[in-house]
Design an enzyme around this catalytic site. Structure first.
Site, PDB file in Angstrom:
ATOM      1  CD  GLU A   1       5.751 -21.236 -22.347  1.00  0.00           C
ATOM      2  OE1 GLU A   1       6.082 -22.102 -23.178  1.00  0.00           O
ATOM      3  OE2 GLU A   1       5.601 -21.478 -21.138  1.00  0.00           O
TER       4      GLU A   1
ATOM      5  CG  HIS B   1       9.926 -23.935 -23.785  1.00  0.00           C
ATOM      6  ND1 HIS B   1      10.970 -24.716 -23.346  1.00  0.00           N
ATOM      7  CD2 HIS B   1       9.223 -23.577 -22.672  1.00  0.00           C
ATOM      8  CE1 HIS B   1      10.911 -24.831 -22.022  1.00  0.00           C
ATOM      9  NE2 HIS B   1       9.865 -24.139 -21.598  1.00  0.00           N
TER      10      HIS B   1
END
Length: 434
Positions: free
Chosen positions: A25, A28
């Site tokens: 994550e 991202h």
């Protein structure tokens, strides 16, 4: 003590799992912020929030169920054709699209009009969605290299473990010699357990695969073999026999149940932990990635056997699909193995590395709601716009990925069912390494 070590192994794997998700994550998050997209949330896990803290415009937190994670970006999908949120439809499929579009504009604030995900150029969106899986790939490579070059891996060596007394075709699947079996070249030449073969027919042999290929390639030839014995080198002479031996594939791996006629010396190689150089490590990782791709492609075909293992009396195959619970159980088993701590650590690192490689490959599938589905949507939009530009047609605008949400729900439903099947199999009939 064994139970405590088993629990410790599960905890260690859980920590590696959480780090892998957070690392994914982070890819991202960092690229989204780089391109000016507003990110209200960065969460590791699902379900109720255990801990969170807001820093700047983003809330960072950990949730109760450590089976995934997410970041929430503003404007994942474009608005309707009229530029506004469309009214709720009575159609269930249309409702899915509108729900997804509505969620994409949650927490929209003044000034966010220029910070929406869908307004970024397709190549930027590809980078944002690819960054997560790429982080898993990077982590997998680093962990694999750490084990391969720092700890080493168990493999066959050029040291003799035992010597066959006769020539037996490997296709016969027997160990006992008969009076009609000729003596093996290794026994006739005086090869002994513990000898380390350092050269074969004048060729240095530091690797088992190289030595094996040389033996196979010289049936009927009398060759000198130099071995290291009791700290000194001894030269032996052996006439290589012709025999039925197991077939090797293009990667040097044994093909089960298939045999070829080749050279045969007649000894078993000892297994040891051998450190790999960078070139060997790259080759090894390339082979593992190829194996992982093949396994992913073969996944649908393994479902019947997995079902039988979970709900019937079928065996759980060693290459059966395994979920987070199964992997955690393997982590527990690793902690209880009677092996040196360094090798336990190496196995833990390998387990986490394999998990990250699987995350990368799975997320690259061009299906929503996976990252690969968003990448495919951005690439399709880029293609449409470039074709329109070449043909001097009006710009078709952003591709509305929200229209694919019905497909995404179907894919998600299949994934949930498969995950539950793997979970049951991992509980009632787990894959074991010991």
């Amino acid at each position: 003590m064994t139970t405590l070590m088993f629990i410790l192994g599960i905890v260690v794997f859980a920590i590696g799992l959480l780090f892998s998700i957070a690392w994914h994550e982070l890819g991202h998050l960092s690229t989204a912020k780089l391109f000016g997209i507003r990110v209200p949330q960065y969460m590791v896990g699902f379900g109720p929030t255990i801990f969170s803290r807001k820093k700047g415009e983003t809330e960072y937190g950990i949730k109760a169920i450590p089976f995934g994670g997410y970041i929430r970006m503003i404007g994942m999908f474009p608005p309707g054709a009229d530029g506004r949120m469309e009214a709720r439809s009575t159609s269930p499929w249309r409702g899915m699209i509108e729900d997804a579009r509505s969620a994409a504009f949650e927490e929209l604030q003044p000034g966010d009009e220029k910070r929406l995900f869908y307004t970024r150029k397709p190549w930027k969106r590809v980078i944002v969605m690819f960054a997560g899986p790429f982080m898993n790939l990077v982590l997998a490579v680093v962990l694999f290299l750490t084990v391969l070059m720092g700890f080493g891996i168990s493999q066959q060596t050029t040291t003799v473990s035992s010597v066959s007394q006769c020539v037996i075709s490997q296709s016969e699947n027997r160990d006992e010699c008969t009076k009609n079996d000729p003596a093996s070249p290794a026994a006739a030449a005086g090869l002994k357990a513990g000898d380390k073969i350092v050269s074969f027919d004048g060729v240095r042999t530091d690797e088992w695969d190289r030595l094996s290929d040389l033996i196979r390639a010289n049936p009927g030839e009398e060759v000198p073999i130099v071995v290291e014995r009791d700290g000194r080198e001894v030269t032996l002479h052996a006439e290589i026999a012709t025999n039925q031996v197991a077939k090797k594939d293009a990667n040097g791996q044994i093909v089960e149940g298939e045999y070829v006629t080749a050279g045969f010396l007649g000894f078993s190689a000892a297994t040891g932990v051998v450190k790999q150089d960078f070139g060997q490590s790259v080759t090894w990782m390339g082979d593992r990635i190829g194996d992982a791709v093949d396994s992913l492609a073969a996944l649908p075909g393994k479902i019947p056997a997995l079902w039988d293992a979970a709900f019937g009396d079928g065996p759980r195959e060693a290459d059966s699909p395994m979920g987070v619970v199964g992997a955690a159980r393997v982590g527990g088993e690793i902690a209880t193995l009677d092996i040196p701590p360094t090798q336990q650590l190496a196995m833990f690192v390998m387990l986490v590395a394999g998990f990250n490689l699987s995350l990368f490959l799975f997320n690259m599938l061009p299906l929503l709601p996976l990252d690969g589905g968003h990448i495919a949507g951005a690439l399709w939009e880029s293609l449409r716009r470039n074709v329109a530009r070449v043909l001097r047609r009006p710009d078709p605008g952003p591709f509305d990925v929200a229209k694919l949400m019905p497909v995404a729900y179907v894919v998600a439903g299949i994934f949930v069912c498969f995950t539950l099947l793997v979970l049951v199999a991992d509980v009632v009939n787990p894959v074991r390494i010991s």
